[in-house]
Design a protein around this motif. Structure first.
Motif, mmCIF file in Angstrom:
data_model
loop_
_atom_site.group_PDB
_atom_site.id
_atom_site.type_symbol
_atom_site.label_atom_id
_atom_site.label_comp_id
_atom_site.label_asym_id
_atom_site.label_seq_id
_atom_site.Cartn_x
_atom_site.Cartn_y
_atom_site.Cartn_z
ATOM 1 N N ARG A 4 0.851 -1.185 0.000
ATOM 2 C CA ARG A 4 0.000 0.000 0.000
ATOM 3 C C ARG A 4 0.892 1.242 0.000
ATOM 4 O O ARG A 4 2.003 1.224 0.517
ATOM 5 N N ILE A 5 0.373 2.322 -0.564
ATOM 6 C CA ILE A 5 1.099 3.584 -0.553
ATOM 7 C C ILE A 5 0.160 4.702 -0.120
ATOM 8 O O ILE A 5 -0.997 4.761 -0.554
ATOM 9 N N VAL A 6 0.651 5.553 0.782
ATOM 10 C CA VAL A 6 -0.108 6.708 1.263
ATOM 11 C C VAL A 6 0.643 7.968 0.848
ATOM 12 O O VAL A 6 1.829 8.125 1.164
ATOM 13 N N TYR A 7 -0.037 8.838 0.127
ATOM 14 C CA TYR A 7 0.528 10.111 -0.268
ATOM 15 C C TYR A 7 0.042 11.208 0.676
ATOM 16 O O TYR A 7 -1.115 11.194 1.115
ATOM 17 N N VAL A 8 0.921 12.165 0.961
ATOM 18 C CA VAL A 8 0.531 13.346 1.736
ATOM 19 C C VAL A 8 0.951 14.563 0.913
ATOM 20 O O VAL A 8 2.138 14.846 0.765
ATOM 21 N N HIS A 9 -0.043 15.256 0.348
ATOM 22 C CA HIS A 9 0.264 16.351 -0.567
ATOM 23 C C HIS A 9 0.809 17.562 0.167
ATOM 24 O O HIS A 9 0.748 17.655 1.405
ATOM 25 N N GLY A 10 1.314 18.506 -0.592
ATOM 26 C CA GLY A 10 1.946 19.689 -0.031
ATOM 27 C C GLY A 10 1.025 20.882 0.052
ATOM 28 O O GLY A 10 -0.205 20.772 -0.020
ATOM 29 N N ASN A 11 1.633 22.062 0.219
ATOM 30 C CA ASN A 11 0.907 23.291 0.485
ATOM 31 C C ASN A 11 0.088 23.770 -0.708
ATOM 32 O O ASN A 11 0.300 23.366 -1.850
ATOM 33 N N GLY A 12 -0.848 24.651 -0.408
ATOM 34 C CA GLY A 12 -1.674 25.242 -1.448
ATOM 35 C C GLY A 12 -2.905 24.421 -1.761
ATOM 36 O O GLY A 12 -3.051 23.275 -1.335
ATOM 37 N N ASN A 13 -3.812 25.028 -2.528
ATOM 38 C CA ASN A 13 -5.016 24.327 -2.944
ATOM 39 C C ASN A 13 -4.672 23.254 -3.963
ATOM 40 O O ASN A 13 -3.653 23.346 -4.657
ATOM 41 N N ALA A 36 -4.745 0.353 -4.075
ATOM 42 C CA ALA A 36 -3.407 0.220 -3.489
ATOM 43 C C ALA A 36 -2.852 1.560 -3.027
ATOM 44 O O ALA A 36 -1.877 1.607 -2.276
ATOM 45 N N SER A 37 -3.440 2.654 -3.483
ATOM 46 C CA SER A 37 -2.948 3.983 -3.110
ATOM 47 C C SER A 37 -4.081 4.825 -2.528
ATOM 48 O O SER A 37 -5.237 4.630 -2.855
ATOM 49 N N ARG A 38 -3.699 5.763 -1.667
ATOM 50 C CA ARG A 38 -4.658 6.716 -1.138
ATOM 51 C C ARG A 38 -3.933 8.002 -0.808
ATOM 52 O O ARG A 38 -2.723 8.012 -0.566
ATOM 53 N N MET A 39 -4.689 9.095 -0.789
ATOM 54 C CA MET A 39 -4.144 10.415 -0.524
ATOM 55 C C MET A 39 -4.631 10.918 0.835
ATOM 56 O O MET A 39 -5.833 10.885 1.117
ATOM 57 N N ALA A 40 -3.706 11.362 1.662
ATOM 58 C CA ALA A 40 -4.080 12.094 2.875
ATOM 59 C C ALA A 40 -4.409 13.509 2.422
ATOM 60 O O ALA A 40 -3.550 14.369 2.319
ATOM 61 N N TYR A 41 -5.686 13.725 2.145
ATOM 62 C CA TYR A 41 -6.145 14.927 1.433
ATOM 63 C C TYR A 41 -6.615 15.977 2.438
ATOM 64 O O TYR A 41 -7.770 15.986 2.864
ATOM 65 N N SER A 219 6.584 18.519 0.392
ATOM 66 C CA SER A 219 6.530 19.873 0.933
ATOM 67 C C SER A 219 5.996 19.851 2.373
ATOM 68 O O SER A 219 6.497 19.112 3.221
ATOM 69 N N LEU A 220 4.969 20.654 2.670
ATOM 70 C CA LEU A 220 4.382 20.650 4.007
ATOM 71 C C LEU A 220 3.854 19.266 4.370
ATOM 72 O O LEU A 220 3.854 18.879 5.542
ATOM 73 N N GLY A 221 3.418 18.511 3.373
ATOM 74 C CA GLY A 221 2.956 17.149 3.632
ATOM 75 C C GLY A 221 4.024 16.263 4.246
ATOM 76 O O GLY A 221 3.722 15.343 5.009
ATOM 77 N N VAL A 240 9.310 8.321 2.011
ATOM 78 C CA VAL A 240 9.903 9.152 0.959
ATOM 79 C C VAL A 240 9.471 10.592 1.175
ATOM 80 O O VAL A 240 8.267 10.878 1.285
ATOM 81 N N THR A 241 10.425 11.496 1.231
ATOM 82 C CA THR A 241 10.119 12.922 1.320
ATOM 83 C C THR A 241 10.668 13.610 0.080
ATOM 84 O O THR A 241 11.811 13.384 -0.329
ATOM 85 N N ILE A 242 9.844 14.467 -0.528
ATOM 86 C CA ILE A 242 10.218 15.155 -1.763
ATOM 87 C C ILE A 242 9.936 16.646 -1.609
ATOM 88 O O ILE A 242 8.899 17.036 -1.102
ATOM 89 N N GLY A 243 10.903 17.468 -2.030
ATOM 90 C CA GLY A 243 10.745 18.910 -1.880
ATOM 91 C C GLY A 243 10.467 19.290 -0.444
ATOM 92 O O GLY A 243 9.663 20.173 -0.160
ATOM 93 N N SER A 244 11.148 18.649 0.493
ATOM 94 C CA SER A 244 10.834 18.782 1.909
ATOM 95 C C SER A 244 11.706 19.823 2.602
ATOM 96 O O SER A 244 12.912 19.892 2.365
ATOM 97 N N PRO A 245 11.109 20.598 3.523
ATOM 98 C CA PRO A 245 11.888 21.535 4.328
ATOM 99 C C PRO A 245 12.390 20.960 5.644
ATOM 100 O O PRO A 245 12.897 21.699 6.490
ATOM 101 N N LEU A 246 12.279 19.643 5.845
ATOM 102 C CA LEU A 246 12.636 19.039 7.121
ATOM 103 C C LEU A 246 14.113 19.159 7.468
ATOM 104 O O LEU A 246 14.492 19.044 8.644
ATOM 105 N N ALA A 247 14.970 19.392 6.483
ATOM 106 C CA ALA A 247 16.402 19.526 6.766
ATOM 107 C C ALA A 247 16.773 20.931 7.232
ATOM 108 O O ALA A 247 17.902 21.165 7.673
#
Length: 335
Positions: A4-13, A36-41, A219-221, A240-247
């Motif tokens: 299974r894969i869970v996506y968490v989208h980033g900032n903005g509409n 198999a996939s879902r979005m934390a929307y 991003s924020l996700g 997996v983090t992409i375009g993330s500000p966590l660093a």
């Protein structure tokens, strides 16, 4: 037991949930992955109406509207310090309105943890200033044309003048900062994390559940996903983090706890483009221990603002480990 894969989208509409999930599936797997996939929307928490179908998301590297490329240059462009001060003031005003609407200022003042206990948003203000000046540098650099692929049958890519590029990058900076400020100081963080928890719980339920779990945060996700996993350890085979500000130190200063790989995460892959305004620091190691679980990757994000989620998902360092866990499941979706 299927992965299974869970996506968490980033900032903005964002577009509506089903469309956004399918877009991410297609970028990562080349096909809609169905159940198999879902979005934390969580977009509706801050943006009541989704983007219309077919409308590009400018905060996600979407094409610049054609009229933007034809508009004449303004007499003067707002100085970076003025832009930063105005954006910070607007974010603080929005936070005050949300806190008043919630009937309390407690959560808005305290954010998500010890780093914000004093109610100071100065670390975020410093991050905003850094993003603002990088936006100015990228705008003056010129860079590749923005606005389309220019390939056969595709829209023509139009080179943008510096003032239009400034508007493009500042749009990303402003809305990113406002949503992150709302997350930490405007009372939105708890609700966003609840959406992430629900998506993770649902991924572990139903027929075929119990296989490998992948969590992807953009991003924020990526912040919301990280804080949920850090607070409530779960078995995650690949984070997996992409375009993330966590660093970024200023972001770490306002997290609920000290940076570390969440218990239960087996592997953490972090991907960013050097030109991504949101991911100003590109190495999670060595701040997030144990360091052997974390790998940082520099990738090329070809979206207009170098922050697009789908462009990140299509890169090898992101695609390859996810597809390895999913085996032939993607091929079955087309069969």
């Amino acid at each position: 037991m299927e992965p299974r894969i869970v996506y968490v989208h980033g900032n903005g509409n964002k577009p509506r949930e089903e469309l956004l999930t399918s877009q991410w599936d297609t970028a990562l797997f080349g096909v809609d992955m169905g159940t198999a996939s879902r979005m934390a929307y969580w977009a509706p928490l801050l943006h009541p109406e989704p983007l219309p179908d077919g409308q590009a998301d400018p905060l996600d590297g979407g094409a610049v509207p054609a009229e933007e490329t034809r508009e004449s240059a303004p007499v003067s462009v707002e100085a970076t310090e003025e832009f930063v001060a105005r954006t910070l003031a607007e974010a603080r005003a929005d936070t005050a309105v949300r806190a008043e609407g919630a009937g309390s200022t407690d959560e808005g003042a305290s954010g998500t943890g010890a780093g914000t206990a004093a109610g100071s948003d100065q670390p975020l203000a410093d991050w905003l200033r850094d993003m603002g000046y990088l936006a100015e540098a990228l705008a003056q650099d010129g860079g590749p044309p923005i606005g389309g692929s220019g390939g056969p049958g595709g829209p023509e890519a139009l080179p943008l003048p510096a003032f239009a590029r400034t508007r493009l990058f500042r749009l990303l900076v402003k809305h990113t900062f406002k949503d992150v400020h709302a997350y930490f100081f405007g009372g939105a963080g708890a609700a966003i994390r609840d959406v992430v928890r629900q998506a993770l719980d649902q991924a572990r339920e139903g027929a075929g559940a119990g296989g490998p779990l992948v969590v992807v945060g953009h991003s924020l996700g990526s912040i919301a996903a990280y804080e949920v996993l850090a607070e409530e350890p779960r078995d995650v085979d690949l984070f997996v983090t992409i375009g993330s500000p966590l660093a970024i130190t200023e972001i770490q200063d306002v997290l609920a706890g000290p940076p570390a790989v969440p218990a239960g995460v087996a592997v953490w892959r972090n991907a960013s483009d050097l030109r991504d305004l949101v991911a100003l620091d590109h190495t999670l190691r060595p701040e997030y221990a144990p360091v052997h679980l974390v790998t940082d990757h520099l990738v090329l994000n070809t979206s207009g603002n170098h922050h697009g989620a789908r462009e990140y998902l299509a890169t090898g360092p992101v695609r390859e480990p996810v597809r390895a866990l999913f085996g032939g499941l993607a091929a079955q979706q087309t069969g």
